[in-house]
Write an enzyme that holds these catalytic residues in place. Sequence first.
Site, mmCIF file in Angstrom:
data_model
loop_
_atom_site.group_PDB
_atom_site.id
_atom_site.type_symbol
_atom_site.label_atom_id
_atom_site.label_comp_id
_atom_site.label_asym_id
_atom_site.label_seq_id
_atom_site.Cartn_x
_atom_site.Cartn_y
_atom_site.Cartn_z
ATOM 1 N N ASP A 21 30.147 23.968 -13.712
ATOM 2 C CA ASP A 21 31.144 25.414 -14.361
ATOM 3 C C ASP A 21 31.873 25.651 -13.134
ATOM 4 O O ASP A 21 31.747 25.259 -12.017
ATOM 5 C CB ASP A 21 30.273 26.366 -14.727
ATOM 6 C CG ASP A 21 31.175 27.416 -15.463
ATOM 7 O OD1 ASP A 21 32.082 27.377 -16.008
ATOM 8 O OD2 ASP A 21 30.628 28.546 -14.806
ATOM 9 N N ASP A 23 34.174 29.383 -12.970
ATOM 10 C CA ASP A 23 33.910 30.820 -12.610
ATOM 11 C C ASP A 23 32.620 31.265 -12.930
ATOM 12 O O ASP A 23 31.771 31.051 -13.878
ATOM 13 C CB ASP A 23 34.794 31.592 -13.821
ATOM 14 C CG ASP A 23 36.298 31.215 -13.514
ATOM 15 O OD1 ASP A 23 36.879 31.897 -12.663
ATOM 16 O OD2 ASP A 23 36.617 30.156 -14.134
ATOM 17 N N THR A 113 35.623 23.363 -16.882
ATOM 18 C CA THR A 113 35.781 25.216 -16.786
ATOM 19 C C THR A 113 36.400 25.319 -18.154
ATOM 20 O O THR A 113 36.973 24.519 -19.053
ATOM 21 C CB THR A 113 36.723 25.423 -15.749
ATOM 22 O OG1 THR A 113 37.312 26.713 -15.759
ATOM 23 C CG2 THR A 113 37.975 24.337 -15.609
ATOM 24 N N SER A 114 36.251 26.837 -18.654
ATOM 25 C CA SER A 114 36.729 27.208 -19.864
ATOM 26 C C SER A 114 38.181 27.890 -19.858
ATOM 27 O O SER A 114 38.703 28.427 -20.402
ATOM 28 C CB SER A 114 35.862 28.536 -20.158
ATOM 29 O OG SER A 114 34.618 28.017 -20.610
ATOM 30 N N LYS A 145 33.362 25.653 -24.740
ATOM 31 C CA LYS A 145 32.155 26.013 -24.533
ATOM 32 C C LYS A 145 31.904 27.214 -25.566
ATOM 33 O O LYS A 145 32.808 27.921 -25.777
ATOM 34 C CB LYS A 145 31.622 26.397 -23.274
ATOM 35 C CG LYS A 145 31.816 25.323 -22.186
ATOM 36 C CD LYS A 145 31.549 25.743 -20.688
ATOM 37 C CE LYS A 145 32.087 25.082 -19.720
ATOM 38 N NZ LYS A 145 31.921 25.357 -18.234
ATOM 39 N N ASP A 170 26.269 29.127 -15.087
ATOM 40 C CA ASP A 170 25.953 30.692 -14.912
ATOM 41 C C ASP A 170 25.861 31.355 -16.132
ATOM 42 O O ASP A 170 25.395 32.618 -16.161
ATOM 43 C CB ASP A 170 26.838 31.528 -13.960
ATOM 44 C CG ASP A 170 28.085 31.514 -14.652
ATOM 45 O OD1 ASP A 170 28.422 32.874 -14.879
ATOM 46 O OD2 ASP A 170 28.736 30.529 -14.902
#
Length: 223
Positions: A21, A23, A113-114, A145, A170
Amino acid sequence: MADNDLLGSLAGRTFAAVLFDMDGTLIDSTPAVERSWLRWAAEFNVEMTSFGTWHGIPAAQIVPKFLPEEQWEAGARRIEQIETEDTEGIVVLPGAAEALAALRPSGRSAIATSCVSALAKARIAATGLVPPQVLVTADMVPVGKPDPAPYLLAAQQLGVDPADCLVVEDAPAGLTSGRQAGAACLALTTTHTADQLEAEAIVPDLSAVQFVVTEAGVQVQAR
């Protein structure tokens, strides 16, 4: 600390690739994210006191929770603009640069990543982080996600089986995504407490581990 004590069932395993991931895992963007969403909420007259509940989920999937359908497109476009323009205070998290550097020559890593592409590139540029060649962003998949699509695409682009991968996350939404993709998961307590995270192993941040590349793949070890 012995690997088995810290890493549990991950100790001694060899993975085809490590899927990160971004962030909260590689970079700390929390202050910028909070500022951006609170500004967005004020502009759209939305009641929001904190963004924490939505961490790890793409903006396009969050906006419909707050706005009527006719405002979804405008709302998503606006938060993406605000976030892309606000990169103040974004920093690389401990151990992240070293983890990526250790894996980069082997080509056995990716970021999923989102963030949409423009936002991901803005945050990477702001930190000076050197990303792996494979970068999967929210606008590359039909749904983000906690759906497994981002990690499935990252594994596909690396040419590996997602079931042979290690996902590093995270956020609960990201860990759900990794598990549903069939991967093993390593969780970091950078944005959530350990009791909020479900993974094979939980560590404070990437400075607690190191990645070792062998001919067979990648192993994660305690520092």
